[in-house]
Write a protein that holds these residues in place. Structure first.
Motif, PDB file in Angstrom:
ATOM      1  N   LYS A  71      -5.783  56.895 -48.572  1.00 40.54           N
ATOM      2  CA  LYS A  71      -4.645  56.567 -47.708  1.00 40.54           C
ATOM      3  C   LYS A  71      -3.356  56.426 -48.518  1.00 40.54           C
ATOM      4  CE  LYS A  71      -5.396  53.687 -44.291  1.00 40.54           C
ATOM      5  NZ  LYS A  71      -5.872  52.564 -43.441  1.00 40.54           N
ATOM      6  N   THR A  99      -8.715  60.881 -49.183  1.00 41.04           N
ATOM      7  CA  THR A  99      -8.775  60.173 -47.905  1.00 41.04           C
ATOM      8  C   THR A  99      -9.732  60.832 -46.917  1.00 41.04           C
ATOM      9  OG1 THR A  99      -6.540  59.338 -48.205  1.00 41.04           O
ATOM     10  CG2 THR A  99      -7.392  59.368 -45.955  1.00 41.04           C
ATOM     11  N   ARG A 100      -9.613  62.133 -46.727  1.00 41.77           N
ATOM     12  CA  ARG A 100     -10.464  62.829 -45.754  1.00 41.77           C
ATOM     13  C   ARG A 100     -11.934  62.742 -46.165  1.00 41.77           C
ATOM     14  NH1 ARG A 100      -8.929  66.188 -42.001  1.00 41.77           N
ATOM     15  NH2 ARG A 100     -10.514  67.390 -40.917  1.00 41.77           N
ATOM     16  N   ALA A 103     -13.244  59.331 -45.349  1.00 39.77           N
ATOM     17  CA  ALA A 103     -13.408  59.175 -43.898  1.00 39.77           C
ATOM     18  C   ALA A 103     -14.661  59.881 -43.395  1.00 39.77           C
ATOM     19  CB  ALA A 103     -12.185  59.720 -43.171  1.00 39.77           C
ATOM     20  N   THR A 116      -5.558  63.950 -42.864  1.00 42.23           N
ATOM     21  CA  THR A 116      -6.452  63.337 -41.892  1.00 42.23           C
ATOM     22  C   THR A 116      -6.401  64.042 -40.527  1.00 42.23           C
ATOM     23  OG1 THR A 116      -4.735  61.745 -41.277  1.00 42.23           O
ATOM     24  CG2 THR A 116      -6.320  61.050 -42.966  1.00 42.23           C
ATOM     25  N   LEU A 119      -9.432  64.332 -37.686  1.00 36.56           N
ATOM     26  CA  LEU A 119     -10.533  63.382 -37.847  1.00 36.56           C
ATOM     27  C   LEU A 119     -10.810  62.702 -36.510  1.00 36.56           C
ATOM     28  CD1 LEU A 119      -9.746  61.641 -41.266  1.00 36.56           C
ATOM     29  CD2 LEU A 119     -11.460  63.398 -40.802  1.00 36.56           C
ATOM     30  N   ALA A 121     -12.103  59.585 -33.964  1.00 35.38           N
ATOM     31  CA  ALA A 121     -11.835  58.140 -33.929  1.00 35.38           C
ATOM     32  C   ALA A 121     -12.866  57.393 -34.784  1.00 35.38           C
ATOM     33  CB  ALA A 121     -11.854  57.627 -32.490  1.00 35.38           C
ATOM     34  N   GLU A 123     -14.462  58.580 -37.440  1.00 34.31           N
ATOM     35  CA  GLU A 123     -14.147  58.820 -38.860  1.00 34.31           C
ATOM     36  C   GLU A 123     -12.947  57.993 -39.303  1.00 34.31           C
ATOM     37  OE1 GLU A 123     -15.795  63.408 -39.316  1.00 34.31           O
ATOM     38  OE2 GLU A 123     -13.808  63.054 -38.452  1.00 34.31           O
ATOM     39  N   LEU A 124     -11.940  57.857 -38.449  1.00 37.87           N
ATOM     40  CA  LEU A 124     -10.771  57.041 -38.797  1.00 37.87           C
ATOM     41  C   LEU A 124     -11.143  55.568 -38.915  1.00 37.87           C
ATOM     42  CD1 LEU A 124      -8.086  58.796 -36.588  1.00 37.87           C
ATOM     43  CD2 LEU A 124      -8.250  58.841 -39.090  1.00 37.87           C
ATOM     44  N   LYS A 125     -12.047  55.092 -38.051  1.00 35.89           N
ATOM     45  CA  LYS A 125     -12.505  53.714 -38.144  1.00 35.89           C
ATOM     46  C   LYS A 125     -13.294  53.524 -39.439  1.00 35.89           C
ATOM     47  CE  LYS A 125     -15.150  50.042 -35.910  1.00 35.89           C
ATOM     48  NZ  LYS A 125     -15.139  49.329 -37.141  1.00 35.89           N
ATOM     49  N   LEU A 127     -12.927  55.196 -42.164  1.00 29.91           N
ATOM     50  CA  LEU A 127     -11.924  55.219 -43.240  1.00 29.91           C
ATOM     51  C   LEU A 127     -11.297  53.845 -43.416  1.00 29.91           C
ATOM     52  CD1 LEU A 127     -10.027  56.614 -45.281  1.00 29.91           C
ATOM     53  CD2 LEU A 127      -8.599  57.267 -43.321  1.00 29.91           C
ATOM     54  N   ASP A 128     -10.859  53.242 -42.326  1.00 28.80           N
ATOM     55  CA  ASP A 128     -10.235  51.921 -42.410  1.00 28.80           C
ATOM     56  C   ASP A 128     -11.209  50.879 -42.945  1.00 28.80           C
ATOM     57  OD1 ASP A 128      -7.748  52.775 -41.579  1.00 28.80           O
ATOM     58  OD2 ASP A 128      -8.109  52.273 -39.472  1.00 28.80           O
TER      59      ASP A 128
END
Length: 174
Positions: A71, A99-100, A103, A116, A119, A121, A123-125, A127-128
């Protein structure tokens, strides 16, 4: 209540003296009940990394630290050399913004990018979650990627807010 007579010293019990010292010392941080005090030690100031500069810290040189970005935040993962060092399972993530790949939990070279786009939802979660519970929790932040702060043409990224960045302290800016 009168103070001690002239020429007599006021004697405090050791615990009372410590409490008084802590109450009156302006530079000491106060810890709230149930909270651990923040460590006083700070690492070196953060810096801005271009892709080329970050690539120098990919774990290939024994005497160099190992850096990777997630990120747009550059972490020193040297303490995890067994995971990120030369020949280690996650070495492909180092020396770049992965980052990707983080994720998607992917080491595919096509996923080892900052992009990103597309990606899901989930995968984004993921990642976070990994960003917070693994990288921010375990590894020191040493900088940011230039892409996080600058646009492709070199102009400032107007969406970048230093105060929203991990480990940002306005005092470090002056």
């Amino acid at each position: 209540m009168a103070g001690p007579a002239p020429g007599r010293r006021l004697r405090l019990r050791p615990l009372a003296a410590l409490a008084l010292l802590l109450a009156l010392a302006p530079g000491l941080p106060a810890a709230r009940a149930g909270q651990a005090p923040r460590p006083a030690e700070r690492g070196p100031p953060v810096r801005l990394f271009t892709e080329e500069e970050l690539a120098r810290y990919g774990g290939e040189e024994e005497d160099q630290p190992i850096y990777m970005a997630v990120k747009g935040v550059v972490f020193d993962v040297t303490s995890g050399k067994e995971f990120y060092g030369r020949g280690a399972p996650y070495n492909a993530l180092t020396g770049k913004d992965s980052t990707r790949g983080v994720a998607k939990m992917s080491l595919d070279p096509a996923d080892l990018t900052h992009d990103t786009t597309g990606l899901t939802a989930e995968e984004l979660k993921s990642l976070d979650d990994v960003f917070t519970t693994v990288y921010k929790a375990k590894y020191p932040i040493v900088g940011y990627t230039a892409r996080r702060i600058l646009n492709e043409d070199g102009s400032p990224n107007l969406d970048f807010k230093p105060e929203d960045q991990p480990h940002f302290d306005i005092k470090d800016e002056f």
